[in-house]
Design an enzyme around this catalytic site. Structure first.
Site, short mmCIF file in Angstrom:
data_model
loop_
_atom_site.label_atom_id
_atom_site.label_comp_id
_atom_site.label_asym_id
_atom_site.label_seq_id
_atom_site.Cartn_x
_atom_site.Cartn_y
_atom_site.Cartn_z
N CYS A 163 -5.79 -22.88 -7.23
CA CYS A 163 -5.27 -22.48 -8.54
C CYS A 163 -4.29 -23.50 -9.12
O CYS A 163 -3.82 -23.32 -10.24
CB CYS A 163 -4.63 -21.10 -8.45
SG CYS A 163 -5.81 -19.86 -7.90
N HIS A 303 3.54 -19.70 -13.56
CA HIS A 303 2.25 -19.40 -12.92
C HIS A 303 2.07 -17.88 -12.92
O HIS A 303 1.00 -17.40 -13.27
CB HIS A 303 2.24 -19.96 -11.50
CG HIS A 303 0.93 -19.81 -10.81
ND1 HIS A 303 -0.22 -20.39 -11.29
CD2 HIS A 303 0.56 -19.12 -9.69
CE1 HIS A 303 -1.24 -20.09 -10.49
NE2 HIS A 303 -0.79 -19.31 -9.53
N GLU A 314 8.27 -17.63 -7.15
CA GLU A 314 8.41 -18.50 -8.32
C GLU A 314 9.77 -18.28 -8.99
O GLU A 314 10.41 -19.22 -9.46
CB GLU A 314 7.28 -18.26 -9.32
CG GLU A 314 7.33 -19.25 -10.48
CD GLU A 314 6.11 -19.21 -11.40
OE1 GLU A 314 5.28 -18.28 -11.27
OE2 GLU A 314 5.97 -20.12 -12.24
N LYS A 333 -0.68 -14.56 -18.19
CA LYS A 333 -1.80 -13.94 -17.45
C LYS A 333 -1.87 -12.43 -17.66
O LYS A 333 -2.87 -11.80 -17.31
CB LYS A 333 -1.65 -14.26 -15.95
CG LYS A 333 -1.93 -15.73 -15.63
CD LYS A 333 -1.92 -15.99 -14.13
CE LYS A 333 -2.27 -17.43 -13.79
NZ LYS A 333 -1.18 -18.38 -14.04
N HIS A 338 -6.29 -14.06 -14.49
CA HIS A 338 -6.06 -15.29 -13.74
C HIS A 338 -7.38 -16.05 -13.58
O HIS A 338 -8.25 -15.66 -12.80
CB HIS A 338 -5.47 -14.95 -12.38
CG HIS A 338 -5.03 -16.15 -11.58
ND1 HIS A 338 -4.98 -17.42 -12.11
CD2 HIS A 338 -4.61 -16.26 -10.29
CE1 HIS A 338 -4.56 -18.26 -11.18
NE2 HIS A 338 -4.32 -17.58 -10.07
N PHE A 397 -3.44 -21.34 -3.64
CA PHE A 397 -3.63 -21.05 -2.21
C PHE A 397 -3.62 -22.38 -1.46
O PHE A 397 -4.21 -23.38 -1.91
CB PHE A 397 -4.98 -20.36 -1.98
CG PHE A 397 -4.94 -18.85 -2.09
CD1 PHE A 397 -3.80 -18.18 -2.53
CD2 PHE A 397 -6.04 -18.09 -1.73
CE1 PHE A 397 -3.77 -16.80 -2.62
CE2 PHE A 397 -6.03 -16.70 -1.81
CZ PHE A 397 -4.90 -16.06 -2.26
#
Lengths: 411, 86
Positions: A163, A303, A314, A333, A338, A397
């Site tokens: 991602c 993110h 985050e 998002k 996503h 990831f």
């Protein structure tokens, strides 16, 4: 050679639109793309909610003989690249030497095609496997198809950082342009994960939002009741140019890429480092690369996927970097879902629009901010404010962290 | 048998998005005629293997590029007969 990098083209394929203004309006107005997958869709009955991109006839972007055998990820990428190049008003061969154009176009590849072929192999044996499987599956094929269609002959690559791959593609493009290896880079990411095997992989890993009667409520970054992300599909492509090259050909410049940074968590395959220290370092590297201080950043597109651990980490990272210079923060998002690696490019495009319009989109569904996500959230309504530089974060990831800083075209 | 093979061949090529309108027994399958590239020839041979129960070796698909439709159908028919005789 100057370090200036101009964004001259934007091409998007997203669940909320294919034109950047349309996408920006949707995230500002909270026009959610999240739906229960309808009957006939591959994810009907598989997941509660998904963010589905627009239907694109493969033959509209790829010759019919090839269109029959390409993965949707490639179709979306070629469409986005076509739109980005048209937006930049650049024709390879006419406006730029084909060997001076590079491509960095990423994504996980044609995994749906692979999944379908695996079923064919188990039921029909060798004869079930198409000779065209590899050009449908390999993650470099989006870049290859764009090169073939537009006659690009320069450096071409594809990042495999999950991602974070969209943000990383922008960063690699900046590196290529600053090195002088190319005048133009077509960069971006494409993801088509809306098929049962992949969706179940995220679902069984407890990463997906679940249990929401209203699908549009399912993606809620930083909210106390968030319980996962909503899987989406899409592609985003930017045309970046050396600033002098763009100026010399009289190109319209949307924004500048001022800097970027990338780090690894070195911690866990899927769980982010809880203190966010590596993500924080990627933001610091981006600031240093741009020659800016925290006070210069007027908006941060997070993110913010809506997972418990990710949003909290985050937040720690942002607080650690910005301290008292906290910029307004939002995750878009909540509206778009996503799109995995493609999110980084779509969100960088949204950040460019925020720069250009002086309007910051809110985090949709952020009704009750989690105390563990204590930030200067833009929520409810868009916030109107003059901003000169914005940051966009993308994490993947594997613990990949990428931060990109964009500035106004004339700044 | 040959006409059945020809019909299957044309149906396959149609699925593979090749126009068969101007094809006849003298049309070369490869770039000199129908313009099947290497992967398309490989797919065509797999389809024939699957449908008629014959087997091609890996390097044979490349040889099909130089064959005409008529020669290809005759070759498949010969293999079907050989396979059914054994």
């Amino acid at each position: 050679m100057s370090r200036g990098v101009a964004v001259t083209g934007i091409g998007l394929v997203s669940p909320v639109g294919t034109v950047v203004e349309e996408v920006f309006d949707a995230v500002c107005a909270g026009r959610s793309a999240l739906v229960r997958p309808p009957e006939g869709h591959a994810l009907h009955g598989v997941v509660d909610v998904a963010a589905i991109g627009p239907a694109i006839d493969p033959e509209s972007v790829i010759p019919p003989k090839d269109a029959r055998v390409v993965d949707r990820s490639i179709v979306m990428a070629v469409r986005a690249a076509e739109d980005a190049l048209a937006d930049a008003a650049i024709e390879v061969g006419r406006d730029v030497d084909p060997y001076r154009v590079a491509i960095v176009l990423s994504g996980v590849g044609g995994l749906e095609t692979l999944a379908r072929q695996a079923v064919e192999r188990s039921t029909r044996g060798r004869l079930g496997i198409s000779p065209f499987m590899l050009p449908g599956v390999l993650p470099n094929m989006a870049a290859a198809r764009v090169a073939i269609k537009f006659g690009v002959r320069g450096y071409t690559s594809s990042s495999g950082t999950a991602c974070a791959a969209g943000g990383q593609s922008i960063g690699e493009a900046v590196r290529i342009l600053r090195s002088g290896e190319a005048d133009v880079v077509v960069c971006g990411c494409t993801e088509a994960p809306l098929f049962p095997t992949f969706a179940d992989a995220f679902g069984n890993a407890l990463a997906l939002a679940r249990g929401w009667a209203d699908p549009t409520a399912a993606s809620r970054p930083f909210d106390r009741r968030r319980n996962g992300f909503v899987l989406g599909e899409g592609a985003g492509v930017l045309v970046l140019e050396r600033a002098e090259f763009a100026r010399a050909r009289g190109a319209t410049v949307h924004a500048q890429v001022l800097g970027w940074g990338a780090t690894s968590d070195g911690y866990h395959p899927t769980t982010p480092r809880p203190d966010g220290s590596s993500a924080a370092e990627s933001m610091r590297l981006a600031l240093r690369d741009a020659g800016l201080s925290t006070a210069d950043i007027g908006y941060l597109n997070a993110h913010g996927t809506g997972t418990k651990a990710g949003d909290a980490a985050e937040t720690m990272a942002i607080r650690g970097v910005y301290g008292d210079d906290m910029p307004p923060v939002s995750s878009t998002k909540g509206v778009t879902g996503h799109m995995l690696g493609a999110s980084g490019v779509v969100e960088a495009s949204i950040a460019i629009m925020a720069l250009r319009k002086g309007v910051l989109p809110p985090t949709h569904n952020l009704d009750d901010p989690d105390p563990a996500c204590d930030l200067d959230h833009v929520r409810g309504e868009p916030r109107t404010t003059d901003v000169a530089a914005v940051m966009s974060n993308s994490f993947g990831f594997g613990g990949h962290n990428v931060s990109v800083i964009l500035g106004r075209a004339g700044g | 048998m040959t006409s059945e093979i020809r019909q299957f061949l044309f149906e396959s090529l149609t699925v593979m998005k090749y126009s068969t309108a101007d094809m006849d027994d003298d049309t070369v399958l490869g770039p000199a005629g129908a313009d099947l590239e290497s992967l398309a020839l490989a797919e065509l041979s797999l389809r024939v293997e699957d449908h008629f129960g014959v087997r091609f070796e890996e390097d044979e698909a490349e040889m099909f590029a130089a064959m005409t439709v008529g020669e290809f159908c005759a070759e498949v028919a010969r293999r079907v007969q050989t396979a059914s005789a054994t």
